[in-house]
Motif scaffolding. Sequence first.
Motif, PDB file in Angstrom:
ATOM      1  N   ARG A 144      30.213  41.436  26.539  1.00  0.00           N
ATOM      2  CA  ARG A 144      29.074  42.306  26.295  1.00  0.00           C
ATOM      3  C   ARG A 144      28.770  43.130  27.546  1.00  0.00           C
ATOM      4  NH1 ARG A 144      27.619  37.359  24.231  1.00  0.00           N
ATOM      5  NH2 ARG A 144      26.398  36.908  26.108  1.00  0.00           N
ATOM      6  N   ALA A 145      27.906  44.097  27.410  1.00  0.00           N
ATOM      7  CA  ALA A 145      27.524  44.940  28.551  1.00  0.00           C
ATOM      8  C   ALA A 145      27.016  44.066  29.695  1.00  0.00           C
ATOM      9  CB  ALA A 145      26.434  45.922  28.123  1.00  0.00           C
ATOM     10  N   ARG A 146      27.565  44.276  30.876  1.00  0.00           N
ATOM     11  CA  ARG A 146      27.194  43.573  32.108  1.00  0.00           C
ATOM     12  C   ARG A 146      27.516  42.079  32.077  1.00  0.00           C
ATOM     13  NH1 ARG A 146      26.625  47.913  35.424  1.00  0.00           N
ATOM     14  NH2 ARG A 146      25.466  49.534  34.326  1.00  0.00           N
ATOM     15  N   GLU A 147      28.249  41.629  31.095  1.00  0.00           N
ATOM     16  CA  GLU A 147      28.545  40.196  30.988  1.00  0.00           C
ATOM     17  C   GLU A 147      29.648  39.783  31.959  1.00  0.00           C
ATOM     18  OE1 GLU A 147      29.806  36.793  27.657  1.00  0.00           O
ATOM     19  OE2 GLU A 147      29.871  38.925  27.134  1.00  0.00           O
ATOM     20  N   SER A 148      29.524  38.562  32.467  1.00  0.00           N
ATOM     21  CA  SER A 148      30.551  37.976  33.336  1.00  0.00           C
ATOM     22  C   SER A 148      31.246  36.837  32.600  1.00  0.00           C
ATOM     23  CB  SER A 148      29.917  37.432  34.625  1.00  0.00           C
ATOM     24  OG  SER A 148      29.280  38.462  35.353  1.00  0.00           O
ATOM     25  N   TRP A 149      32.473  36.592  32.985  1.00  0.00           N
ATOM     26  CA  TRP A 149      33.244  35.492  32.399  1.00  0.00           C
ATOM     27  C   TRP A 149      34.066  34.857  33.510  1.00  0.00           C
ATOM     28  CZ3 TRP A 149      38.660  36.039  30.145  1.00  0.00           C
ATOM     29  CH2 TRP A 149      39.088  34.812  29.604  1.00  0.00           C
ATOM     30  N   ALA A 150      34.024  33.541  33.607  1.00  0.00           N
ATOM     31  CA  ALA A 150      34.758  32.829  34.649  1.00  0.00           C
ATOM     32  C   ALA A 150      35.617  31.744  34.024  1.00  0.00           C
ATOM     33  CB  ALA A 150      33.789  32.217  35.663  1.00  0.00           C
ATOM     34  N   PHE A 151      36.776  31.520  34.625  1.00  0.00           N
ATOM     35  CA  PHE A 151      37.645  30.437  34.190  1.00  0.00           C
ATOM     36  C   PHE A 151      38.460  29.975  35.391  1.00  0.00           C
ATOM     37  CE2 PHE A 151      39.908  34.378  33.534  1.00  0.00           C
ATOM     38  CZ  PHE A 151      41.196  34.126  33.980  1.00  0.00           C
ATOM     39  N   ASP A 152      39.032  28.795  35.289  1.00  0.00           N
ATOM     40  CA  ASP A 152      39.799  28.214  36.387  1.00  0.00           C
ATOM     41  C   ASP A 152      41.301  28.327  36.140  1.00  0.00           C
ATOM     42  OD1 ASP A 152      37.472  27.449  37.697  1.00  0.00           O
ATOM     43  OD2 ASP A 152      37.414  25.506  36.674  1.00  0.00           O
ATOM     44  N   VAL A 153      42.036  28.491  37.226  1.00  0.00           N
ATOM     45  CA  VAL A 153      43.498  28.463  37.176  1.00  0.00           C
ATOM     46  C   VAL A 153      43.988  27.504  38.259  1.00  0.00           C
ATOM     47  CG1 VAL A 153      43.752  30.810  36.287  1.00  0.00           C
ATOM     48  CG2 VAL A 153      43.688  30.439  38.748  1.00  0.00           C
ATOM     49  N   GLU A 154      45.150  26.956  38.045  1.00  0.00           N
ATOM     50  CA  GLU A 154      45.739  26.041  39.019  1.00  0.00           C
ATOM     51  C   GLU A 154      46.800  26.776  39.816  1.00  0.00           C
ATOM     52  OE1 GLU A 154      45.693  22.376  40.914  1.00  0.00           O
ATOM     53  OE2 GLU A 154      44.436  23.022  39.230  1.00  0.00           O
ATOM     54  N   ALA A 155      46.544  26.974  41.103  1.00  0.00           N
ATOM     55  CA  ALA A 155      47.491  27.673  41.968  1.00  0.00           C
ATOM     56  C   ALA A 155      48.459  26.676  42.590  1.00  0.00           C
ATOM     57  CB  ALA A 155      46.746  28.429  43.069  1.00  0.00           C
ATOM     58  N   ARG A 156      49.696  27.124  42.803  1.00  0.00           N
ATOM     59  CA  ARG A 156      50.715  26.281  43.428  1.00  0.00           C
ATOM     60  C   ARG A 156      50.961  26.770  44.853  1.00  0.00           C
ATOM     61  NH1 ARG A 156      52.140  26.555  38.002  1.00  0.00           N
ATOM     62  NH2 ARG A 156      53.136  28.575  38.260  1.00  0.00           N
ATOM     63  N   GLY A 157      50.994  25.839  45.770  1.00  0.00           N
ATOM     64  CA  GLY A 157      51.181  26.181  47.180  1.00  0.00           C
ATOM     65  C   GLY A 157      52.497  26.898  47.427  1.00  0.00           C
ATOM     66  N   GLY A 158      52.444  27.949  48.255  1.00  0.00           N
ATOM     67  CA  GLY A 158      53.641  28.700  48.600  1.00  0.00           C
ATOM     68  C   GLY A 158      54.138  29.617  47.501  1.00  0.00           C
ATOM     69  N   GLU A 159      53.364  29.760  46.426  1.00  0.00           N
ATOM     70  CA  GLU A 159      53.776  30.607  45.303  1.00  0.00           C
ATOM     71  C   GLU A 159      52.671  31.610  45.009  1.00  0.00           C
ATOM     72  OE1 GLU A 159      54.088  29.648  40.677  1.00  0.00           O
ATOM     73  OE2 GLU A 159      55.727  28.733  41.809  1.00  0.00           O
ATOM     74  N   ILE A 160      53.041  32.854  44.863  1.00  0.00           N
ATOM     75  CA  ILE A 160      52.051  33.893  44.604  1.00  0.00           C
ATOM     76  C   ILE A 160      51.348  33.656  43.274  1.00  0.00           C
ATOM     77  CG2 ILE A 160      51.949  36.293  43.779  1.00  0.00           C
ATOM     78  CD1 ILE A 160      53.490  37.134  46.173  1.00  0.00           C
ATOM     79  N   LEU A 161      50.034  33.824  43.280  1.00  0.00           N
ATOM     80  CA  LEU A 161      49.233  33.830  42.062  1.00  0.00           C
ATOM     81  C   LEU A 161      48.799  35.268  41.813  1.00  0.00           C
ATOM     82  CD1 LEU A 161      47.556  32.481  39.766  1.00  0.00           C
ATOM     83  CD2 LEU A 161      45.691  32.290  41.438  1.00  0.00           C
ATOM     84  N   ARG A 162      49.140  35.790  40.663  1.00  0.00           N
ATOM     85  CA  ARG A 162      48.771  37.168  40.330  1.00  0.00           C
ATOM     86  C   ARG A 162      47.966  37.162  39.037  1.00  0.00           C
ATOM     87  NH1 ARG A 162      53.591  40.538  41.312  1.00  0.00           N
ATOM     88  NH2 ARG A 162      52.843  40.235  43.441  1.00  0.00           N
ATOM     89  N   VAL A 163      46.805  37.772  39.089  1.00  0.00           N
ATOM     90  CA  VAL A 163      45.910  37.850  37.943  1.00  0.00           C
ATOM     91  C   VAL A 163      45.546  39.314  37.714  1.00  0.00           C
ATOM     92  CG1 VAL A 163      43.733  37.070  36.930  1.00  0.00           C
ATOM     93  CG2 VAL A 163      44.942  35.602  38.554  1.00  0.00           C
ATOM     94  N   ALA A 164      45.564  39.739  36.450  1.00  0.00           N
ATOM     95  CA  ALA A 164      45.191  41.111  36.111  1.00  0.00           C
ATOM     96  C   ALA A 164      44.261  41.092  34.909  1.00  0.00           C
ATOM     97  CB  ALA A 164      46.424  41.945  35.796  1.00  0.00           C
ATOM     98  N   ALA A 165      43.330  42.024  34.882  1.00  0.00           N
ATOM     99  CA  ALA A 165      42.430  42.199  33.747  1.00  0.00           C
ATOM    100  C   ALA A 165      42.579  43.628  33.243  1.00  0.00           C
ATOM    101  CB  ALA A 165      40.985  41.915  34.151  1.00  0.00           C
ATOM    102  N   ILE A 166      43.085  43.769  32.033  1.00  0.00           N
ATOM    103  CA  ILE A 166      43.319  45.099  31.460  1.00  0.00           C
ATOM    104  C   ILE A 166      42.227  45.375  30.438  1.00  0.00           C
ATOM    105  CG2 ILE A 166      44.904  46.533  30.136  1.00  0.00           C
ATOM    106  CD1 ILE A 166      47.185  44.814  31.253  1.00  0.00           C
ATOM    107  N   GLY A 167      41.358  46.332  30.740  1.00  0.00           N
ATOM    108  CA  GLY A 167      40.285  46.683  29.823  1.00  0.00           C
ATOM    109  C   GLY A 167      40.748  47.667  28.766  1.00  0.00           C
ATOM    110  N   ASP A 168      39.942  47.820  27.718  1.00  0.00           N
ATOM    111  CA  ASP A 168      40.311  48.740  26.649  1.00  0.00           C
ATOM    112  C   ASP A 168      39.937  50.180  26.959  1.00  0.00           C
ATOM    113  OD1 ASP A 168      37.580  48.793  26.291  1.00  0.00           O
ATOM    114  OD2 ASP A 168      37.591  47.779  24.345  1.00  0.00           O
ATOM    115  N   GLY A 169      39.383  50.416  28.149  1.00  0.00           N
ATOM    116  CA  GLY A 169      39.086  51.780  28.578  1.00  0.00           C
ATOM    117  C   GLY A 169      37.655  52.206  28.414  1.00  0.00           C
ATOM    118  N   ASP A 170      36.815  51.366  27.791  1.00  0.00           N
ATOM    119  CA  ASP A 170      35.427  51.756  27.550  1.00  0.00           C
ATOM    120  C   ASP A 170      34.557  51.650  28.802  1.00  0.00           C
ATOM    121  OD1 ASP A 170      35.858  52.292  24.874  1.00  0.00           O
ATOM    122  OD2 ASP A 170      35.405  50.247  24.233  1.00  0.00           O
ATOM    123  N   THR A 171      34.851  50.655  29.650  1.00  0.00           N
ATOM    124  CA  THR A 171      34.016  50.426  30.828  1.00  0.00           C
ATOM    125  C   THR A 171      34.880  50.017  32.019  1.00  0.00           C
ATOM    126  OG1 THR A 171      33.700  48.050  30.454  1.00  0.00           O
ATOM    127  CG2 THR A 171      32.188  49.531  29.325  1.00  0.00           C
TER     128      THR A 171
END
Length: 226
Positions: A144-171
């Motif tokens: 929703r407008a101005r809404e936040s969302w959080a979640f956890d991920v498990e990172a592995r040592g010595g390995e790159i963690l890459r996260v991307a958020a692709i929006g639909d273009g509205d905001t």
Amino acid sequence: MHIGVRKLTALGLVVGVLLGAAAAVPARQDDAAATPAAQGVTQVVTAAELAAWGRERGDAGALIMAARLLAEVPLRSAGVEGEGDREEERPFLTAVTLLDEAAAMAGDNTALIDAIDRLRDPLTRGVRSSTFGAGPVLTVKSLRARESWAFDVEARGGEILRVAAIGDGDTNIDLTVRDAHGAVVCRDGFGDHYPVCTVSPRTGGQMQVDIVNRGDVWTKVQVLSN
């Protein structure tokens, strides 16, 4: 309108520039440690940026090229806990949807229509093998407008963690990654639809990903991580 060698070459140059730009920052953070799935995240974001470039210019060829990039990357659905497989939570950026856009934009251009049809055929049979391994994990979320969302991920040592958020273009979408102590290790809040965070943790552990819809209207977000 005719699509020819010059146009395809130009599109190839655009894709090369986008891929180079997307890889530039990770390369400074020991991209040798990036898994195939992490590299897949980069390619999906590149496809999204190329698709946006094509829409702005009414260029069906760019959408076809974006669909080709996207089709190469297998995605593993993570879903959203407690929400089931609702229609609105399905991916909105897929190779098929990009080809549908391209077809609507192509009109009666037989060369473009033929290129779209030739790409659709292998898509119906699925990705049989990929340099991106099992591929990134995909989650789709409506915010929703101005809404936040959080979640956890498990990172592995010595390995790159890459996260991307692709929006639909509205905001505009903001993306932040915090370590187990709550310290910010990456933030992408540059006011666009495709924030990306790349972190190289020395030791493994849990990290929190925060995504914020900065706009005044609801939006859909496709979140990718390795």
